[in-house]
Design a protein around this motif. Sequence first.
Motif, PDB file in Angstrom:
ATOM      1  N   LEU A   2       1.091  -1.216  -0.154  1.00  0.00           N
ATOM      2  CA  LEU A   2       0.063  -0.253  -0.233  1.00  0.00           C
ATOM      3  C   LEU A   2       0.855   1.000   0.079  1.00  0.00           C
ATOM      4  O   LEU A   2       0.627   2.246  -0.201  1.00  0.00           O
ATOM      5  CB  LEU A   2      -1.375  -0.363   1.230  1.00  0.00           C
ATOM      6  N   ARG A   3       2.342   1.086   1.066  1.00  0.00           N
ATOM      7  CA  ARG A   3       3.107   2.296   0.982  1.00  0.00           C
ATOM      8  C   ARG A   3       3.334   2.437  -0.126  1.00  0.00           C
ATOM      9  O   ARG A   3       3.716   3.466  -1.117  1.00  0.00           O
ATOM     10  CB  ARG A   3       4.301   2.108   2.058  1.00  0.00           C
ATOM     11  N   THR A   4       4.022   1.345  -0.957  1.00  0.00           N
ATOM     12  CA  THR A   4       4.369   1.776  -2.492  1.00  0.00           C
ATOM     13  C   THR A   4       3.886   2.202  -3.533  1.00  0.00           C
ATOM     14  O   THR A   4       3.670   3.210  -4.052  1.00  0.00           O
ATOM     15  CB  THR A   4       5.225   0.240  -3.295  1.00  0.00           C
ATOM     16  N   GLN A   5       2.693   1.726  -3.765  1.00  0.00           N
ATOM     17  CA  GLN A   5       1.209   2.099  -4.467  1.00  0.00           C
ATOM     18  C   GLN A   5       0.867   3.149  -3.482  1.00  0.00           C
ATOM     19  O   GLN A   5       0.803   4.698  -5.118  1.00  0.00           O
ATOM     20  CB  GLN A   5       0.015   1.662  -4.037  1.00  0.00           C
ATOM     21  N   ALA A   6       1.021   4.066  -3.235  1.00  0.00           N
ATOM     22  CA  ALA A   6       0.210   5.574  -2.548  1.00  0.00           C
ATOM     23  C   ALA A   6       1.727   5.695  -2.931  1.00  0.00           C
ATOM     24  O   ALA A   6       2.012   7.745  -3.530  1.00  0.00           O
ATOM     25  CB  ALA A   6       0.626   5.190  -0.858  1.00  0.00           C
ATOM     26  N   LEU A   7       3.087   6.008  -2.701  1.00  0.00           N
ATOM     27  CA  LEU A   7       4.097   6.560  -3.451  1.00  0.00           C
ATOM     28  C   LEU A   7       4.473   6.494  -4.666  1.00  0.00           C
ATOM     29  O   LEU A   7       4.451   7.671  -5.055  1.00  0.00           O
ATOM     30  CB  LEU A   7       5.581   5.503  -3.044  1.00  0.00           C
ATOM     31  N   LYS A   8       3.560   5.737  -5.362  1.00  0.00           N
ATOM     32  CA  LYS A   8       3.709   5.246  -6.980  1.00  0.00           C
ATOM     33  C   LYS A   8       2.426   6.633  -7.512  1.00  0.00           C
ATOM     34  O   LYS A   8       3.118   7.333  -8.164  1.00  0.00           O
ATOM     35  CB  LYS A   8       2.968   4.251  -7.124  1.00  0.00           C
ATOM     36  N   LYS A   9       1.197   6.333  -6.912  1.00  0.00           N
ATOM     37  CA  LYS A   9       0.711   7.204  -6.802  1.00  0.00           C
ATOM     38  C   LYS A   9       0.542   8.834  -7.368  1.00  0.00           C
ATOM     39  O   LYS A   9       0.000   9.402  -7.654  1.00  0.00           O
ATOM     40  CB  LYS A   9      -0.917   7.179  -6.164  1.00  0.00           C
ATOM     41  N   ALA A  10       1.290   9.370  -5.852  1.00  0.00           N
ATOM     42  CA  ALA A  10       1.578  10.852  -5.692  1.00  0.00           C
ATOM     43  C   ALA A  10       2.598  10.362  -6.350  1.00  0.00           C
ATOM     44  O   ALA A  10       2.663  12.202  -6.717  1.00  0.00           O
ATOM     45  CB  ALA A  10       2.879  10.625  -4.136  1.00  0.00           C
ATOM     46  N   LYS A  11       3.659   9.940  -6.327  1.00  0.00           N
ATOM     47  CA  LYS A  11       4.324  10.627  -7.618  1.00  0.00           C
ATOM     48  C   LYS A  11       3.658  10.445  -9.332  1.00  0.00           C
ATOM     49  O   LYS A  11       4.550  11.462  -9.859  1.00  0.00           O
ATOM     50  CB  LYS A  11       5.826   9.556  -8.150  1.00  0.00           C
ATOM     51  N   GLU A  12       3.149   9.493  -9.717  1.00  0.00           N
ATOM     52  CA  GLU A  12       2.083  10.558 -11.191  1.00  0.00           C
ATOM     53  C   GLU A  12       1.428  11.338 -10.551  1.00  0.00           C
ATOM     54  O   GLU A  12       1.459  12.231 -11.497  1.00  0.00           O
ATOM     55  CB  GLU A  12       1.078   8.811 -11.047  1.00  0.00           C
ATOM     56  N   GLU A  13       0.737  11.296  -9.639  1.00  0.00           N
ATOM     57  CA  GLU A  13       0.256  12.991  -8.921  1.00  0.00           C
ATOM     58  C   GLU A  13       0.959  14.120  -9.059  1.00  0.00           C
ATOM     59  O   GLU A  13       1.362  15.254  -9.759  1.00  0.00           O
ATOM     60  CB  GLU A  13      -0.313  12.713  -8.019  1.00  0.00           C
ATOM     61  N   LYS A  14       2.206  14.390  -8.178  1.00  0.00           N
ATOM     62  CA  LYS A  14       3.178  15.215  -8.614  1.00  0.00           C
ATOM     63  C   LYS A  14       3.244  15.633 -10.179  1.00  0.00           C
ATOM     64  O   LYS A  14       3.773  16.169 -10.798  1.00  0.00           O
ATOM     65  CB  LYS A  14       4.009  14.534  -7.832  1.00  0.00           C
TER      66      LYS A  14
END
Length: 171
Positions: free
Chosen positions: A6-18
């Motif tokens: 979940l943390r990896t997905q959240a980081l990935k999603k945060a990176k994509e959003e950024k």
Amino acid sequence: QENERLRTQALKKAKEEKEENLKKESELLRARRELDALRKKHQKLSKKLLKYSLFKRYLEDVVENSQFRDIDDIISYYKALLRTRKDLLQSQWWHRQLMEQGKGLQQQLEAEKEAEMLQCRNDLVQLKESFDRAQSDIQQWEDRWAQVQDRQARKAVELRSLTMAIHGLFH
């Protein structure tokens, strides 16, 4: 593990959003620049439109107070005047060319006539010299002719005297 995922997905999603936000900010910046450029262009065109609207009002006033029916007639008349002016300028240019050419030919003709007159003067001088020589020769021939006539008259007198003397002897 689930938390890590979940943390990896959240980081990935945060990176994509950024990245998406950066993209959107870049597009927004580009759009703002475009908007500024369009505003400047709009201002320029508005100023031009103001000038043209003043000119249009002026033309409309001219149309009201003239023989023309509408602005297109005035524009057509103006274009015809421009064409006429262009034709006139071209005609003037040709006229100048012909004048220059005519001046050149006139100068050439004057030079030829001057040379011809000089030749005639030279011929006249030679003819005067020949005439003077002929008059001198005439005087000499007249003097000789007078001498010949005198001699002939003396000889004729001598011949008569001899003839009379011969006749006097035989008679």
